[in-house]
Design an enzyme around this catalytic site. Structure first.
Site, PDB file in Angstrom:
ATOM      1  N   CYS A 245      -2.970  -8.784   4.775  1.00 38.08           N
ATOM      2  CA  CYS A 245      -2.690  -7.505   5.419  1.00 38.08           C
ATOM      3  C   CYS A 245      -2.984  -7.585   6.917  1.00 38.08           C
ATOM      4  O   CYS A 245      -4.083  -7.981   7.318  1.00 38.08           O
ATOM      5  CB  CYS A 245      -3.533  -6.402   4.784  1.00 38.08           C
TER       6      CYS A 245
ATOM      7  N   ALA B  44       0.831  -1.205   0.000  1.00 39.52           N
ATOM      8  CA  ALA B  44       0.000   0.000   0.000  1.00 39.52           C
ATOM      9  C   ALA B  44       0.865   1.254   0.000  1.00 39.52           C
ATOM     10  O   ALA B  44       1.782   1.400   0.808  1.00 39.52           O
ATOM     11  CB  ALA B  44      -0.925   0.005   1.211  1.00 39.52           C
TER      12      ALA B  44
END
Length: 396
Positions: A118, A33
């Protein structure tokens, strides 16, 4: 940085098959990200000679379906990117299905990867990322909708070992993935609780490969050099590697990875050894300016591009002799001229510093995983997970 010259030594491994796509050598840029946007992918791809697979940063399915402006920019691919690879995050099967069908029907990508790895709280508190595989039925429903909606596009998934040592999920998740038609699995050898601390469990990668021999398994975790990548394949039997934090501030790592998997030795103007590329600070500075330039062009605004680049400064300069005041100024630059001027104040003839090849990026571990209330009571019940659990923004 100079173009590498090489000498053949051993035969390269067979290509990694991701549906119709042959990935040779079997090297994948991990989606990160705020990092693996089009400019960074361009840099890594240039150093690799266009070889490997380079995945977008995380795209949330809700934001994609709603055609969020930022998200639509994040899924932009350079014309030279083949195959185009998007990683999706979602927790609601219906929303995931809509996003995948949108990608397939509008030709937005050639490969879809699903994020079940994640560990950050804003994701796990919604039941997403590395929290989700604990809910076996929910995982199955999402994979089923994704594979069904993707049509001819291959669907892969990236996951962790589990939530923590008491809630290990990767073997069950791997079997569900095979049953639902997933094309390949990447395993990060840590739990969500570990975040990026401690040592990645490569034995788990080997166990997963034995557990799901029907499809390729890729290993992820603690690959800081091309030697690490070769060792992971040798020790685990995995079909390829996924490289994340190891390339932060070192996009040229992909040149080393390609050379290593193709059985070549590198020779560069700035020097190399058995560990790979050894660029001087001058070469690193040139890459930094190019990276910031690409960001400005991609965003459409030079100052914003340089501001976005700031997070990369410390990674590029790790280990080099840079005074604290100059390091601070470089980390707050707002124009290419200011960045170049600051870099020119450095001793650009510095060789690659000792100790700059090891871990970089986040290293915190032993975190409490933030989960929805009652998440661990039943590994199969997924009541209460729906559209309201979807994130509405993508990227970092």
């Amino acid at each position: 940085m100079s173009t590498p010259s090489s000498t053949p030594s051993t035969a390269p491994p067979p290509p990694l098959r991701i549906g119709p796509h042959a990935v040779s050598p079997p090297v994948v840029l991990a989606p990160m990200a705020g990092i693996t946007n089009a400019p960074f992918r361009t840099l890594c791809r240039e150093f690799s000679g266009g070889k490997g697979l380079f995945v977008s940063e995380m795209i949330t399915t809700r934001a994609l379906v709603e055609r969020n402006e930022k998200t639509m920019q994040l899924i932009h691919f350079d014309a030279t990117e083949k195959p185009r690879s998007i990683q999706l995050y979602g927790v609601d099967p219906a929303t995931v299905g809509k996003a995948v069908r949108m990608i397939a029907e509008e030709g937005l990508a050639d490969h879809i990867d699903l994020n079940f790895g994640c560990p950050v709280p804003k994701v796990t508190r919604k039941g997403g990322g590395s929290a989700l595989p604990y809910k076996r039925n929910l995982l199955r429903a999402i994979l089923r909708e994704a594979v069904r909606g993707a049509g001819d596009l291959p669907v892969t998934m990236k996951m962790r070992k589990g939530i923590d040592d008491d809630h290990i999920t990767y073997l069950d998740a791997g079997r569900i993935a095979v049953e639902e038609g997933v094309t390949a699995i990447a395993l990060h050898g840590r739990t969500a609780a570990q975040h990026y601390g401690g040592t990645a469990d490569w034995d788990a990668i080997a166990r997963l490969k034995e557990h799901v021999p029907e499809i390729p398994v890729l290993g992820n975790g603690d690959i800081w050099s091309a030697r690490d990548a070769l060792r992971m394949v040798r020790e685990t039997g995995c079909d390829g590697v996924v490289v994340g934090r190891g390339c932060l501030g070192r996009p040229w790592l992909f040149a080393d990875l390609v050379a290593a998997f193709e059985g070549r030795t590198e020779a560069r103007a700035a020097g190399a050894d058995e560990r790979g590329a050894r660029p001087s600070l001058r070469e690193v500075a040139d890459v930094m300016v190019r990276h910031a330039t690409l960001l400005g062009e991609w965003i459409g605004d030079e100052p914003r591009g340089v501001v976005d680049f700031r997070k990369h400064v410390a990674w590029y300069l790790k280990g080099f002799a840079v005074g604290s005041e100059l390091r601070r100024r470089l980390a707050i630059t707002s124009s290419l001229a200011e960045l170049r001027s600051g870099l020119d104040e450095l001793d650009l003839d510095q060789p690659w510093p000792a100790g700059a090849d090891g871990p970089r990026g986040r290293t915190s571990g032993n975190n409490r995983v933030v989960l929805p209330d009652g998440w661990l009571k039943d590994p199969y019940d997924c009541a209460g997970v729906g559209e309201d659990a979807e994130l509405d923004t993508s990227g970092g």
